[in-house]
Design a protein around this motif. Structure first.
Motif, PDB file in Angstrom:
ATOM      1  N   TYR A  31       0.837  -1.209   0.000  1.00 45.13           N
ATOM      2  CA  TYR A  31       0.000   0.000   0.000  1.00 45.13           C
ATOM      3  C   TYR A  31       0.867   1.252   0.000  1.00 45.13           C
ATOM      4  CZ  TYR A  31      -2.598   3.849   2.051  1.00 45.13           C
ATOM      5  OH  TYR A  31      -3.128   5.090   2.311  1.00 45.13           O
ATOM      6  N   LEU A  32       1.862   1.304   0.891  1.00 38.32           N
ATOM      7  CA  LEU A  32       2.720   2.486   0.984  1.00 38.32           C
ATOM      8  C   LEU A  32       3.535   2.684  -0.291  1.00 38.32           C
ATOM      9  CD1 LEU A  32       3.847   4.883   2.524  1.00 38.32           C
ATOM     10  CD2 LEU A  32       5.475   3.323   3.621  1.00 38.32           C
ATOM     11  N   SER A  33       4.031   1.604  -0.865  1.00 39.76           N
ATOM     12  CA  SER A  33       4.801   1.718  -2.108  1.00 39.76           C
ATOM     13  C   SER A  33       3.957   2.333  -3.216  1.00 39.76           C
ATOM     14  CB  SER A  33       5.319   0.348  -2.543  1.00 39.76           C
ATOM     15  OG  SER A  33       6.268  -0.129  -1.616  1.00 39.76           O
ATOM     16  N   ARG A  34       2.711   1.890  -3.338  1.00 41.97           N
ATOM     17  CA  ARG A  34       1.827   2.457  -4.363  1.00 41.97           C
ATOM     18  C   ARG A  34       1.515   3.919  -4.056  1.00 41.97           C
ATOM     19  NH1 ARG A  34      -3.938   0.228  -6.753  1.00 41.97           N
ATOM     20  NH2 ARG A  34      -4.189   1.948  -8.225  1.00 41.97           N
ATOM     21  N   ALA A  35       1.270   4.233  -2.780  1.00 46.82           N
ATOM     22  CA  ALA A  35       0.956   5.604  -2.390  1.00 46.82           C
ATOM     23  C   ALA A  35       2.122   6.550  -2.687  1.00 46.82           C
ATOM     24  CB  ALA A  35       0.578   5.658  -0.911  1.00 46.82           C
ATOM     25  N   LEU A  36       3.338   6.089  -2.469  1.00 49.01           N
ATOM     26  CA  LEU A  36       4.516   6.905  -2.769  1.00 49.01           C
ATOM     27  C   LEU A  36       4.710   7.060  -4.271  1.00 49.01           C
ATOM     28  CD1 LEU A  36       7.007   5.530  -0.115  1.00 49.01           C
ATOM     29  CD2 LEU A  36       6.069   7.845  -0.216  1.00 49.01           C
ATOM     30  N   GLN A  37       4.530   5.973  -5.004  1.00 51.92           N
ATOM     31  CA  GLN A  37       4.710   6.016  -6.453  1.00 51.92           C
ATOM     32  C   GLN A  37       3.692   6.953  -7.093  1.00 51.92           C
ATOM     33  OE1 GLN A  37       4.072   2.280  -8.508  1.00 51.92           O
ATOM     34  NE2 GLN A  37       5.461   2.890 -10.138  1.00 51.92           N
ATOM     35  N   GLU A  38       2.435   6.846  -6.703  1.00 56.25           N
ATOM     36  CA  GLU A  38       1.411   7.693  -7.310  1.00 56.25           C
ATOM     37  C   GLU A  38       1.492   9.138  -6.835  1.00 56.25           C
ATOM     38  OE1 GLU A  38      -2.521   6.188  -7.724  1.00 56.25           O
ATOM     39  OE2 GLU A  38      -1.814   4.163  -8.133  1.00 56.25           O
ATOM     40  N   GLY A  39       1.989   9.364  -5.632  1.00 60.28           N
ATOM     41  CA  GLY A  39       2.133  10.725  -5.126  1.00 60.28           C
ATOM     42  C   GLY A  39       3.340  11.452  -5.680  1.00 60.28           C
ATOM     43  N   ALA A  40       4.303  10.701  -6.206  1.00 63.06           N
ATOM     44  CA  ALA A  40       5.555  11.304  -6.673  1.00 63.06           C
ATOM     45  C   ALA A  40       5.352  12.311  -7.799  1.00 63.06           C
ATOM     46  CB  ALA A  40       6.522  10.216  -7.124  1.00 63.06           C
ATOM     47  N   GLY A  41       4.294  12.162  -8.565  1.00 62.49           N
ATOM     48  CA  GLY A  41       4.068  13.057  -9.687  1.00 62.49           C
ATOM     49  C   GLY A  41       3.413  14.383  -9.334  1.00 62.49           C
ATOM     50  N   TYR A  42       2.956  14.542  -8.104  1.00 59.89           N
ATOM     51  CA  TYR A  42       2.271  15.773  -7.713  1.00 59.89           C
ATOM     52  C   TYR A  42       3.289  16.826  -7.295  1.00 59.89           C
ATOM     53  CZ  TYR A  42      -1.884  12.872  -7.654  1.00 59.89           C
ATOM     54  OH  TYR A  42      -2.897  12.035  -8.004  1.00 59.89           O
ATOM     55  N   ALA A  43       3.183  17.997  -7.874  1.00 59.95           N
ATOM     56  CA  ALA A  43       4.109  19.090  -7.595  1.00 59.95           C
ATOM     57  C   ALA A  43       3.550  19.935  -6.460  1.00 59.95           C
ATOM     58  CB  ALA A  43       4.319  19.929  -8.848  1.00 59.95           C
ATOM     59  N   LEU A  44       3.782  19.494  -5.246  1.00 62.96           N
ATOM     60  CA  LEU A  44       3.335  20.229  -4.060  1.00 62.96           C
ATOM     61  C   LEU A  44       4.554  20.559  -3.216  1.00 62.96           C
ATOM     62  CD1 LEU A  44       0.303  17.984  -3.050  1.00 62.96           C
ATOM     63  CD2 LEU A  44       0.232  20.142  -4.275  1.00 62.96           C
ATOM     64  N   GLY A  45       4.794  21.811  -2.987  1.00 66.05           N
ATOM     65  CA  GLY A  45       5.942  22.202  -2.173  1.00 66.05           C
ATOM     66  C   GLY A  45       7.242  21.885  -2.882  1.00 66.05           C
ATOM     67  N   GLY A  46       8.308  21.732  -2.106  1.00 66.39           N
ATOM     68  CA  GLY A  46       9.603  21.393  -2.661  1.00 66.39           C
ATOM     69  C   GLY A  46       9.929  19.942  -2.395  1.00 66.39           C
ATOM     70  N   GLY A  47      10.754  19.366  -3.219  1.00 68.64           N
ATOM     71  CA  GLY A  47      11.159  17.982  -3.027  1.00 68.64           C
ATOM     72  C   GLY A  47      10.185  17.001  -3.654  1.00 68.64           C
ATOM     73  N   ASP A  48      10.201  15.783  -3.138  1.00 67.90           N
ATOM     74  CA  ASP A  48       9.356  14.720  -3.671  1.00 67.90           C
ATOM     75  C   ASP A  48       7.891  15.007  -3.393  1.00 67.90           C
ATOM     76  OD1 ASP A  48      11.614  13.319  -4.515  1.00 67.90           O
ATOM     77  OD2 ASP A  48      11.789  12.271  -2.611  1.00 67.90           O
ATOM     78  N   GLY A  49       7.033  14.379  -4.181  1.00 69.97           N
ATOM     79  CA  GLY A  49       5.599  14.544  -3.994  1.00 69.97           C
ATOM     80  C   GLY A  49       5.138  13.908  -2.691  1.00 69.97           C
ATOM     81  N   PRO A  50       3.873  14.105  -2.345  1.00 69.76           N
ATOM     82  CA  PRO A  50       3.339  13.608  -1.082  1.00 69.76           C
ATOM     83  C   PRO A  50       3.000  12.119  -1.140  1.00 69.76           C
ATOM     84  CG  PRO A  50       1.598  14.620  -2.347  1.00 69.76           C
ATOM     85  CD  PRO A  50       2.878  14.829  -3.123  1.00 69.76           C
ATOM     86  N   VAL A  51       2.731  11.542   0.018  1.00 67.24           N
ATOM     87  CA  VAL A  51       2.168  10.198   0.086  1.00 67.24           C
ATOM     88  C   VAL A  51       0.717  10.342  -0.380  1.00 67.24           C
ATOM     89  CG1 VAL A  51       1.533   8.283   1.595  1.00 67.24           C
ATOM     90  CG2 VAL A  51       3.637   9.566   2.048  1.00 67.24           C
ATOM     91  N   HIS A  52       0.342   9.605  -1.413  1.00 64.57           N
ATOM     92  CA  HIS A  52      -1.028   9.682  -1.948  1.00 64.57           C
ATOM     93  C   HIS A  52      -1.850   8.604  -1.240  1.00 64.57           C
ATOM     94  CE1 HIS A  52      -4.513   9.911  -4.318  1.00 64.57           C
ATOM     95  NE2 HIS A  52      -4.007   9.763  -5.532  1.00 64.57           N
ATOM     96  N   HIS A  53      -2.447   8.975  -0.100  1.00 66.37           N
ATOM     97  CA  HIS A  53      -3.167   8.016   0.731  1.00 66.37           C
ATOM     98  C   HIS A  53      -4.373   7.391   0.052  1.00 66.37           C
ATOM     99  CE1 HIS A  53      -0.916  10.287   3.853  1.00 66.37           C
ATOM    100  NE2 HIS A  53      -0.716   9.058   4.276  1.00 66.37           N
ATOM    101  N   PHE A  54      -4.879   8.013  -0.997  1.00 72.18           N
ATOM    102  CA  PHE A  54      -6.047   7.477  -1.699  1.00 72.18           C
ATOM    103  C   PHE A  54      -5.670   6.833  -3.029  1.00 72.18           C
ATOM    104  CE2 PHE A  54      -7.742  10.686   1.168  1.00 72.18           C
ATOM    105  CZ  PHE A  54      -8.700   9.928   1.831  1.00 72.18           C
ATOM    106  N   ALA A  55      -4.404   6.459  -3.192  1.00 77.43           N
ATOM    107  CA  ALA A  55      -3.972   5.778  -4.414  1.00 77.43           C
ATOM    108  C   ALA A  55      -4.837   4.541  -4.623  1.00 77.43           C
ATOM    109  CB  ALA A  55      -2.505   5.373  -4.295  1.00 77.43           C
ATOM    110  N   GLY A  56      -5.293   4.356  -5.820  1.00 75.30           N
ATOM    111  CA  GLY A  56      -6.167   3.230  -6.116  1.00 75.30           C
ATOM    112  C   GLY A  56      -7.640   3.547  -5.935  1.00 75.30           C
ATOM    113  N   VAL A  57      -7.934   4.671  -5.272  1.00 76.87           N
ATOM    114  CA  VAL A  57      -9.317   5.082  -5.067  1.00 76.87           C
ATOM    115  C   VAL A  57      -9.644   6.258  -5.973  1.00 76.87           C
ATOM    116  CG1 VAL A  57     -11.013   5.929  -3.397  1.00 76.87           C
ATOM    117  CG2 VAL A  57      -9.266   4.287  -2.677  1.00 76.87           C
ATOM    118  N   TRP A  58      -8.786   7.280  -5.983  1.00 76.24           N
ATOM    119  CA  TRP A  58      -8.958   8.422  -6.875  1.00 76.24           C
ATOM    120  C   TRP A  58      -7.609   9.006  -7.219  1.00 76.24           C
ATOM    121  CZ3 TRP A  58      -6.978  12.974  -5.130  1.00 76.24           C
ATOM    122  CH2 TRP A  58      -6.937  13.196  -3.746  1.00 76.24           C
ATOM    123  N   ARG A  59      -7.620   9.821  -8.278  1.00 75.53           N
ATOM    124  CA  ARG A  59      -6.380  10.456  -8.721  1.00 75.53           C
ATOM    125  C   ARG A  59      -6.691  11.827  -9.300  1.00 75.53           C
ATOM    126  NH1 ARG A  59      -6.372   9.426 -14.350  1.00 75.53           N
ATOM    127  NH2 ARG A  59      -7.771   7.728 -14.844  1.00 75.53           N
TER     128      ARG A  59
END
Length: 85
Positions: A31-59
């Protein structure tokens, strides 16, 4: 950044659902691996994207100059708009 909290919460949730420890940890890591992978594309703040806690539910499918992101369910149906700010 939330990864440790997310992992421990996911393990606890899977244990509460009746999984044994080994299965709960493996499921939480997946679950965490998918959340990190899907969140990586979001440009929020500086650095890597956020943990996408709803990965697999919405995007978020698009972002325009107004700060609006289009939210869609994983099956592609529209869910609404999220307005930043």
């Amino acid at each position: 950044h939330g990864t440790g909290c997310t992992l421990s919460s996911a393990i606890a949730a899977y244990l509460a659902r009746g999984m044994d420890v080994v299965e709960a940890v493996a499921s939480a890591k997946a679950y965490l691996s998918r959340a990190l992978q899907e969140g990586a594309g979001y440009a929020l703040g500086g650095g890597d994207g956020p943990v996408h806690h709803f990965a697999g539910v919405w995007r978020w499918t698009a972002r325009d100059g107004s700060g609006t992101s289009r939210i869609r369910m994983s099956d592609g149906t529209p869910r609404g708009d999220h307005h930043a700010g």
